[in-house]
Design a protein around this motif. Structure first.
Motif, PDB file in Angstrom:
ATOM      1  N   UNK A  25      88.720 -46.382 -21.955  1.00  0.00           N
ATOM      2  CA  UNK A  25      87.756 -47.599 -21.889  1.00  0.00           C
ATOM      3  C   UNK A  25      88.628 -49.024 -22.122  1.00  0.00           C
ATOM      4  N   UNK A  26      89.760 -48.669 -23.078  1.00  0.00           N
ATOM      5  CA  UNK A  26      90.685 -49.749 -23.525  1.00  0.00           C
ATOM      6  C   UNK A  26      91.212 -50.280 -22.544  1.00  0.00           C
ATOM      7  N   UNK A  27      91.814 -49.673 -21.455  1.00  0.00           N
ATOM      8  CA  UNK A  27      92.732 -50.088 -20.581  1.00  0.00           C
ATOM      9  C   UNK A  27      91.943 -50.640 -19.356  1.00  0.00           C
ATOM     10  N   UNK A  28      90.725 -50.832 -19.299  1.00  0.00           N
ATOM     11  CA  UNK A  28      89.897 -51.458 -18.171  1.00  0.00           C
ATOM     12  C   UNK A  28      90.302 -53.044 -18.220  1.00  0.00           C
ATOM     13  N   UNK A  86      92.737 -50.139  -8.938  1.00  0.00           N
ATOM     14  CA  UNK A  86      91.794 -49.086  -9.101  1.00  0.00           C
ATOM     15  C   UNK A  86      92.008 -48.291 -10.327  1.00  0.00           C
ATOM     16  N   UNK A  87      90.746 -47.412 -10.518  1.00  0.00           N
ATOM     17  CA  UNK A  87      91.013 -46.580 -11.524  1.00  0.00           C
ATOM     18  C   UNK A  87      90.727 -45.218 -10.905  1.00  0.00           C
ATOM     19  N   UNK A  88      91.571 -44.133 -11.185  1.00  0.00           N
ATOM     20  CA  UNK A  88      91.576 -42.708 -10.693  1.00  0.00           C
ATOM     21  C   UNK A  88      92.044 -41.604 -11.709  1.00  0.00           C
ATOM     22  N   UNK A  89      90.884 -40.765 -12.043  1.00  0.00           N
ATOM     23  CA  UNK A  89      91.115 -39.913 -13.038  1.00  0.00           C
ATOM     24  C   UNK A  89      91.532 -40.734 -14.433  1.00  0.00           C
ATOM     25  N   UNK A  90      90.748 -41.804 -14.684  1.00  0.00           N
ATOM     26  CA  UNK A  90      91.121 -42.394 -16.079  1.00  0.00           C
ATOM     27  C   UNK A  90      92.475 -42.960 -16.065  1.00  0.00           C
ATOM     28  N   UNK A  91      93.233 -43.490 -14.875  1.00  0.00           N
ATOM     29  CA  UNK A  91      94.408 -44.019 -14.955  1.00  0.00           C
ATOM     30  C   UNK A  91      94.232 -45.193 -14.109  1.00  0.00           C
ATOM     31  N   UNK A  92      94.467 -46.312 -15.057  1.00  0.00           N
ATOM     32  CA  UNK A  92      94.232 -47.605 -14.254  1.00  0.00           C
ATOM     33  C   UNK A  92      95.636 -48.206 -13.710  1.00  0.00           C
ATOM     34  N   UNK A  93      95.281 -48.713 -12.495  1.00  0.00           N
ATOM     35  CA  UNK A  93      96.537 -49.174 -11.609  1.00  0.00           C
ATOM     36  C   UNK A  93      96.418 -50.770 -11.676  1.00  0.00           C
ATOM     37  N   UNK A 147      81.225 -53.727 -34.714  1.00  0.00           N
ATOM     38  CA  UNK A 147      80.883 -52.655 -33.607  1.00  0.00           C
ATOM     39  C   UNK A 147      81.286 -53.025 -32.251  1.00  0.00           C
ATOM     40  N   UNK A 148      81.997 -51.788 -31.348  1.00  0.00           N
ATOM     41  CA  UNK A 148      82.172 -52.212 -30.039  1.00  0.00           C
ATOM     42  C   UNK A 148      81.828 -51.030 -29.090  1.00  0.00           C
ATOM     43  N   UNK A 149      81.314 -51.315 -28.093  1.00  0.00           N
ATOM     44  CA  UNK A 149      80.888 -50.187 -27.303  1.00  0.00           C
ATOM     45  C   UNK A 149      81.324 -50.274 -25.752  1.00  0.00           C
ATOM     46  N   UNK A 150      81.703 -49.161 -25.321  1.00  0.00           N
ATOM     47  CA  UNK A 150      82.513 -49.225 -24.020  1.00  0.00           C
ATOM     48  C   UNK A 150      81.487 -47.827 -23.243  1.00  0.00           C
ATOM     49  N   UNK A 151      81.836 -48.006 -21.789  1.00  0.00           N
ATOM     50  CA  UNK A 151      81.484 -47.172 -20.997  1.00  0.00           C
ATOM     51  C   UNK A 151      82.336 -46.665 -20.142  1.00  0.00           C
ATOM     52  N   UNK A 152      83.018 -45.356 -20.302  1.00  0.00           N
ATOM     53  CA  UNK A 152      84.172 -44.875 -19.499  1.00  0.00           C
ATOM     54  C   UNK A 152      84.046 -45.361 -18.065  1.00  0.00           C
ATOM     55  N   UNK A 153      83.053 -45.701 -17.298  1.00  0.00           N
ATOM     56  CA  UNK A 153      83.146 -45.852 -15.918  1.00  0.00           C
ATOM     57  C   UNK A 153      83.135 -47.503 -15.843  1.00  0.00           C
ATOM     58  N   UNK A 154      82.758 -48.235 -16.910  1.00  0.00           N
ATOM     59  CA  UNK A 154      82.648 -49.599 -16.701  1.00  0.00           C
ATOM     60  C   UNK A 154      83.509 -50.341 -17.578  1.00  0.00           C
ATOM     61  N   UNK A 155      84.253 -49.851 -18.617  1.00  0.00           N
ATOM     62  CA  UNK A 155      84.991 -50.576 -19.615  1.00  0.00           C
ATOM     63  C   UNK A 155      84.291 -50.975 -20.670  1.00  0.00           C
ATOM     64  N   UNK A 156      84.768 -51.958 -21.494  1.00  0.00           N
ATOM     65  CA  UNK A 156      84.159 -52.487 -22.845  1.00  0.00           C
ATOM     66  C   UNK A 156      82.813 -53.459 -22.221  1.00  0.00           C
ATOM     67  N   UNK A 157      81.949 -53.285 -23.178  1.00  0.00           N
ATOM     68  CA  UNK A 157      80.516 -53.791 -22.830  1.00  0.00           C
ATOM     69  C   UNK A 157      80.496 -55.104 -23.875  1.00  0.00           C
ATOM     70  N   UNK A 158      79.791 -55.956 -23.266  1.00  0.00           N
ATOM     71  CA  UNK A 158      79.477 -57.466 -23.860  1.00  0.00           C
ATOM     72  C   UNK A 158      78.054 -57.191 -24.324  1.00  0.00           C
ATOM     73  N   UNK A 159      77.787 -57.378 -25.809  1.00  0.00           N
ATOM     74  CA  UNK A 159      76.398 -57.546 -26.373  1.00  0.00           C
ATOM     75  C   UNK A 159      75.547 -58.534 -25.697  1.00  0.00           C
ATOM     76  N   UNK A 160      74.242 -58.120 -25.145  1.00  0.00           N
ATOM     77  CA  UNK A 160      73.467 -58.745 -24.575  1.00  0.00           C
ATOM     78  C   UNK A 160      73.614 -59.211 -22.998  1.00  0.00           C
TER      79      UNK A 160
END
Length: 263
Positions: A25-28, A86-93, A147-160
């Motif tokens: 998620x840090x690479x999104x 694109x992102x494939x198998x957790x590889x960000x291009x 606190x920092x929250x991420x979602x593997x399929x969507x990257x880092x989330x923003x509060x609210x």
């Protein structure tokens, strides 16, 4: 007492102080903008540099400026632009325009291996040539818990502002569990972690238990959410992750999904 030379002291310190492990998620795109990445060559041949290291930054939209700065080796400073492919198998291009002066655009692929950043650069039109190595991300450290929250399929989330759409699921059936990662990017313990949910359709979302309710600096934990619609149409709720973070005591994430099937 032996007095260490400055360089030796620095190397010794570096050997005992390590950066928090990276996650995909840090690479999104949403997470990488504004961060400084430091790259180290392991393999490479002309027109690439063959030794040393370099840094870069990914600028925000609309400019998407990519700045590459030489540290050591035979690389040169360049300014260009970046775009996410694109992102494939957790590889960000990413496509990097002007990755090397006078060369075709570069394709920069980033991924994580056992918590460490890895990368490869391939130049369009230069068959068989690539540059590989490892990298780290320099993130500013917030004093206190953060606190920092991420979602593997969507990257880092923003509060609210961020949300998760669970798509279409048959009424009364349970969809695929989606993972959320909580990280403490601050300098002191993130405590009293707890999850609540409210909203019109809160009972349609099944929240998994937190694996930890307290995180040391740099530590992380995770939880899952499943969508089980009780009726047809759009279903909505808001998830709240509470903690002792001073400015995000309740980290709010919008949840949506749709119940489908034959009435």
């Amino acid at each position: 007492m032996i007095k260490l030379p400055p360089l030796t002291a620095i190397l010794l310190l570096a050997s005992i102080v390590s950066s928090p492990a990276l996650t995909p998620a840090d690479l999104a795109p949403a997470a990488i903008v504004g961060k400084t990445l430091t790259f180290h060559y392991e393999t490479g041949e002309a027109p690439f540099a063959t030794s040393g290291s370099w840094t870069c930054t990914f600028g925000p939209s609309p400019g998407n400026v990519f700045t590459k700065t030489r540290i050591t080796g035979d690389a040169t400073n360049t300014n260009g632009t970046w775009s996410f492919n694109s992102m494939f198998s957790d590889m960000y291009e990413y496509t990097i325009v002007h990755y090397l002066a006078g060369q075709p655009d570069g394709i920069l692929t980033l991924w994580v291996s056992e918590g460490e950043g890895r990368y490869e650069v391939f130049l369009n039109g230069v068959f068989g040539n690539s540059q590989t190595g490892g990298f780290s991300i320099n993130q500013s450290t917030v004093k206190g818990p953060e606190i920092a929250i991420s979602q593997p399929k969507g990257g880092k989330l923003t509060d609210g502002a961020s949300g998760k759409n669970f798509g279409n699921v048959l009424v009364s059936k349970t969809g695929t569990a989606e993972k959320f990662i909580i990280k403490n990017s601050g300098t002191s313990s993130l405590k009293n972690l707890a999850i609540t949910i409210d909203g019109r359709n809160k009972t349609d979302f099944i929240i998994g238990a937190l694996k930890k309710n307290q995180l040391a600096a740099g530590d992380s934990t995770e939880f899952t959410v499943k969508f089980k619609p009780k009726d047809f149409g759009t279903r909505k709720a808001v998830l709240h992750v509470k903690s002792n973070d001073k400015d995000e005591a309740s980290f709010d994430i919008k949840l949506t999904g749709a119940g489908v099937g034959i009435k």
